[in-house]
Design a protein around this motif. Structure first.
Motif, PDB file in Angstrom:
ATOM      1  N   MET A   1       3.964-104.751  40.429  1.00  0.00           N
ATOM      2  CA  MET A   1       3.545-103.742  41.402  1.00  0.00           C
ATOM      3  C   MET A   1       3.013-104.431  42.649  1.00  0.00           C
ATOM      4  O   MET A   1       2.269-105.410  42.555  1.00  0.00           O
ATOM      5  N   ALA A   2       3.395-103.921  43.836  1.00  0.00           N
ATOM      6  CA  ALA A   2       2.950-104.516  45.097  1.00  0.00           C
ATOM      7  C   ALA A   2       1.465-104.277  45.309  1.00  0.00           C
ATOM      8  O   ALA A   2       0.896-103.276  44.848  1.00  0.00           O
ATOM      9  N   ASP A   3       0.827-105.215  46.016  1.00  0.00           N
ATOM     10  CA  ASP A   3      -0.581-105.044  46.360  1.00  0.00           C
ATOM     11  C   ASP A   3      -0.754-103.828  47.256  1.00  0.00           C
ATOM     12  O   ASP A   3       0.131-103.472  48.046  1.00  0.00           O
ATOM     13  N   LYS A   4      -1.929-103.214  47.159  1.00  0.00           N
ATOM     14  CA  LYS A   4      -2.228-101.997  47.910  1.00  0.00           C
ATOM     15  C   LYS A   4      -3.391-102.261  48.857  1.00  0.00           C
ATOM     16  O   LYS A   4      -4.340-102.978  48.510  1.00  0.00           O
ATOM     17  N   HIS A   5      -3.322-101.679  50.052  1.00  0.00           N
ATOM     18  CA  HIS A   5      -4.361-101.856  51.057  1.00  0.00           C
ATOM     19  C   HIS A   5      -4.735-100.499  51.660  1.00  0.00           C
ATOM     20  O   HIS A   5      -4.009 -99.518  51.532  1.00  0.00           O
ATOM     21  N   ARG A   6      -5.879-100.493  52.326  1.00  0.00           N
ATOM     22  CA  ARG A   6      -6.409 -99.264  52.923  1.00  0.00           C
ATOM     23  C   ARG A   6      -6.178 -99.293  54.430  1.00  0.00           C
ATOM     24  O   ARG A   6      -6.503-100.274  55.097  1.00  0.00           O
ATOM     25  N   ILE A   7      -5.615 -98.198  54.959  1.00  0.00           N
ATOM     26  CA  ILE A   7      -5.367 -98.067  56.389  1.00  0.00           C
ATOM     27  C   ILE A   7      -6.282 -96.984  56.948  1.00  0.00           C
ATOM     28  O   ILE A   7      -6.365 -95.881  56.389  1.00  0.00           O
ATOM     29  N   ARG A   8      -6.939 -97.307  58.041  1.00  0.00           N
ATOM     30  CA  ARG A   8      -7.766 -96.314  58.744  1.00  0.00           C
ATOM     31  C   ARG A   8      -7.181 -96.099  60.134  1.00  0.00           C
ATOM     32  O   ARG A   8      -6.926 -97.062  60.859  1.00  0.00           O
ATOM     33  N   PHE A   9      -6.955 -94.824  60.497  1.00  0.00           N
ATOM     34  CA  PHE A   9      -6.397 -94.492  61.802  1.00  0.00           C
ATOM     35  C   PHE A   9      -7.484 -93.980  62.741  1.00  0.00           C
ATOM     36  O   PHE A   9      -8.305 -93.147  62.361  1.00  0.00           O
ATOM     37  N   GLU A  10      -7.486 -94.508  63.933  1.00  0.00           N
ATOM     38  CA  GLU A  10      -8.362 -94.044  64.997  1.00  0.00           C
ATOM     39  C   GLU A  10      -7.496 -93.476  66.121  1.00  0.00           C
ATOM     40  O   GLU A  10      -6.336 -93.888  66.262  1.00  0.00           O
ATOM     41  N   PRO A  11      -7.980 -92.532  66.911  1.00  0.00           N
ATOM     42  CA  PRO A  11      -9.320 -91.936  66.890  1.00  0.00           C
ATOM     43  C   PRO A  11      -9.414 -90.682  66.033  1.00  0.00           C
ATOM     44  O   PRO A  11     -10.254 -89.823  66.292  1.00  0.00           O
ATOM     45  N   VAL A  12      -8.579 -90.552  64.999  1.00  0.00           N
ATOM     46  CA  VAL A  12      -8.489 -89.307  64.241  1.00  0.00           C
ATOM     47  C   VAL A  12      -9.264 -89.333  62.933  1.00  0.00           C
ATOM     48  O   VAL A  12      -9.336 -88.331  62.230  1.00  0.00           O
ATOM     49  N   ASP A  13      -9.816 -90.510  62.572  1.00  0.00           N
ATOM     50  CA  ASP A  13     -10.659 -90.635  61.374  1.00  0.00           C
ATOM     51  C   ASP A  13      -9.915 -90.196  60.105  1.00  0.00           C
ATOM     52  O   ASP A  13     -10.393 -89.373  59.328  1.00  0.00           O
ATOM     53  N   ILE A  14      -8.720 -90.762  59.917  1.00  0.00           N
ATOM     54  CA  ILE A  14      -7.926 -90.499  58.717  1.00  0.00           C
ATOM     55  C   ILE A  14      -7.687 -91.826  58.007  1.00  0.00           C
ATOM     56  O   ILE A  14      -7.393 -92.837  58.647  1.00  0.00           O
ATOM     57  N   GLU A  15      -7.808 -91.829  56.674  1.00  0.00           N
ATOM     58  CA  GLU A  15      -7.557 -93.026  55.884  1.00  0.00           C
ATOM     59  C   GLU A  15      -6.487 -92.738  54.829  1.00  0.00           C
ATOM     60  O   GLU A  15      -6.349 -91.603  54.363  1.00  0.00           O
ATOM     61  N   MET A  16      -5.759 -93.784  54.459  1.00  0.00           N
ATOM     62  CA  MET A  16      -4.748 -93.650  53.409  1.00  0.00           C
ATOM     63  C   MET A  16      -4.465 -95.028  52.827  1.00  0.00           C
ATOM     64  O   MET A  16      -4.854 -96.060  53.397  1.00  0.00           O
ATOM     65  N   ASP A  17      -3.778 -95.046  51.694  1.00  0.00           N
ATOM     66  CA  ASP A  17      -3.366 -96.298  51.054  1.00  0.00           C
ATOM     67  C   ASP A  17      -1.933 -96.634  51.430  1.00  0.00           C
ATOM     68  O   ASP A  17      -1.113 -95.743  51.688  1.00  0.00           O
ATOM     69  N   VAL A  18      -1.630 -97.924  51.422  1.00  0.00           N
ATOM     70  CA  VAL A  18      -0.262 -98.371  51.664  1.00  0.00           C
ATOM     71  C   VAL A  18       0.004 -99.585  50.786  1.00  0.00           C
ATOM     72  O   VAL A  18      -0.862-100.446  50.620  1.00  0.00           O
ATOM     73  N   GLU A  19       1.181 -99.620  50.176  1.00  0.00           N
ATOM     74  CA  GLU A  19       1.590-100.780  49.398  1.00  0.00           C
ATOM     75  C   GLU A  19       2.373-101.745  50.283  1.00  0.00           C
ATOM     76  O   GLU A  19       3.028-101.336  51.247  1.00  0.00           O
ATOM     77  N   GLU A  20       2.323-103.025  49.939  1.00  0.00           N
ATOM     78  CA  GLU A  20       2.924-104.037  50.801  1.00  0.00           C
ATOM     79  C   GLU A  20       4.435-103.896  50.925  1.00  0.00           C
ATOM     80  O   GLU A  20       5.013-104.303  51.937  1.00  0.00           O
ATOM     81  N   ASP A  21       5.088-103.314  49.930  1.00  0.00           N
ATOM     82  CA  ASP A  21       6.545-103.219  49.983  1.00  0.00           C
ATOM     83  C   ASP A  21       7.040-101.931  50.633  1.00  0.00           C
ATOM     84  O   ASP A  21       8.238-101.644  50.609  1.00  0.00           O
ATOM     85  N   GLU A  22       6.161-101.143  51.221  1.00  0.00           N
ATOM     86  CA  GLU A  22       6.568 -99.948  51.959  1.00  0.00           C
ATOM     87  C   GLU A  22       6.019-100.027  53.379  1.00  0.00           C
ATOM     88  O   GLU A  22       5.013-100.679  53.640  1.00  0.00           O
ATOM     89  N   THR A  23       6.706 -99.396  54.308  1.00  0.00           N
ATOM     90  CA  THR A  23       6.194 -99.376  55.676  1.00  0.00           C
ATOM     91  C   THR A  23       5.013 -98.412  55.759  1.00  0.00           C
ATOM     92  O   THR A  23       4.863 -97.503  54.934  1.00  0.00           O
ATOM     93  N   ILE A  24       4.204 -98.614  56.779  1.00  0.00           N
ATOM     94  CA  ILE A  24       3.050 -97.734  56.969  1.00  0.00           C
ATOM     95  C   ILE A  24       3.500 -96.297  57.208  1.00  0.00           C
ATOM     96  O   ILE A  24       2.888 -95.345  56.714  1.00  0.00           O
TER      97      ILE A  24
END
Length: 340
Positions: A1-24
């Motif tokens: 399974m690919a590593d997973k990371h946390r993405i935070r979007f500004e200026p909208v204050d939204i967060e989500m997870d993303v795996e390394e083998d998929e695009t954001i």
């Protein structure tokens, strides 16, 4: 399974997870976050964003969409971007009302119900797609039967005919999908569909006049918008400029006229580039030249563009030269192997 990371979007204050083998961008689709996007192939720059913090690498993309200087400064295309750490990203182009209200991506098996030539090189493909939902102006990926490849096409219909879709497809020599329209597909055949994608949609509450600029199979999403405006009683002024080579390349003229008759302020302008001055009832020249002659207040309009990449590029350059704000420009620019 690919590593997973946390993405935070500004200026909208939204967060989500993303795996390394998929695009954001794909991770956003998977989690119901509707980021602005266009071609999803690194060709159009609609998803261009700025990395505030974190490690991101990109798949191959066009330097027309993101030049080397921008990439060096930290700009990325989310449709090509893979995260290799937790990241903070500034969205440069977004619709706050749609970020968490987009229609989820669906995978549907469709059935061919009709294949009808519209011009010498544009075909209407109709599919039955039970349960499929989309917004007028959006597009879908159709899988080439017998392969893992797909091609992207805009829906020409609206949800007023649930489960019934129409696509307008331009045939290219050697085209893997369009080539099937000359006997390789038949009524009753099945095609897998994934979608909807795209931000080529009318925004609720907007009041500016609408200028649509289309060419070739770019008729499809504009026809979807016109059908929707007619069905919902939109009162905004609408101008539709359609570029073609000759009168034989024009189609759906009767339906466009019928739709226009239901709108309070509508005009359709056919722009022909390969005819002489004896031709009547059309404007002569490339579509962007005609728009330039007839729309002196284009900066005070919302513009919707769809057609061959050279036409869209020319229209974008024209709009930039006329200082049309970026948040008033909506477009889809598909690339096929014939264009790449």
């Amino acid at each position: 399974m690919a590593d997973k990371h946390r993405i935070r979007f500004e200026p909208v204050d939204i967060e989500m997870d993303v795996e390394e083998d998929e695009t954001i961008l794909d991770a956003a689709f998977r989690q119901g976050v509707h980021l602005m996007h266009g071609c999803r192939e690194g060709q159009c720059s609609a998803c261009k964003s700025y990395v505030l913090d974190g490690e991101i690498d990109m798949d191959r993309y066009s330097t027309f969409a993101l030049n080397d200087a921008e990439a060096a400064d930290g700009y990325v295309l989310l449709c090509r971007s893979h995260a290799y750490s937790d990241c903070e990203i500034e969205l440069l182009n977004f619709d706050e009302g749609e970020l968490l209200n987009g229609i989820p991506i669906q995978q549907v098996r469709t059935t061919v119900t009709a294949i009808e030539p519209m011009t010498r090189d544009i075909v209407s493909l109709r599919l039955a797609a039970p349960g499929y939902e989309f917004k007028p102006g959006q597009y879908a990926d159709l899988t080439i039967p017998g392969t893992d490849e797909h091609r992207s096409f805009s829906m020409a219909t609206t949800m007023s005919t649930p489960g019934e879709l129409e696509f307008l497809i331009k045939k290219y020599p050697g085209g893997k999908f369009s080539g099937l329209l000359d006997g390789g597909l038949a009524v009753g055949d099945e095609i897998d569909l994934t979608g909807p994608y795209g931000s080529f949609t009318l925004k609720e509450g907007h009041v500016l006049p609408v200028v649509c600029i289309g060419g070739g199979a770019g008729m499809a999403p504009i026809l979807s918008l016109l059908r929707s405006m007619s069905e919902t009683g939109v009162r905004r002024p609408v101008r539709f400029y359609y570029g073609a080579r000759t009168a034989e390349d024009l189609f759906y003229l009767d339906e466009i006229a019928a739709l226009g008759a239901t709108l309070p302020d509508f005009e359709f302008v056919a722009c022909l580039s390969a005819v002489d001055s004896a031709t009547t009832g059309v404007q002569l020249g490339n579509v962007t030249d005609v728009v330039g002659r007839r729309e002196p207040s284009i900066a005070k309009c919302e513009t919707y563009l769809c057609g061959p990449p050279p036409m869209v590029d020319a229209a974008l350059a024209f709009l930039q030269a006329n200082q049309v704000p970026l948040d008033q420009i909506f477009y889809d620019k598909f690339t096929s192997p014939a264009h790449q």
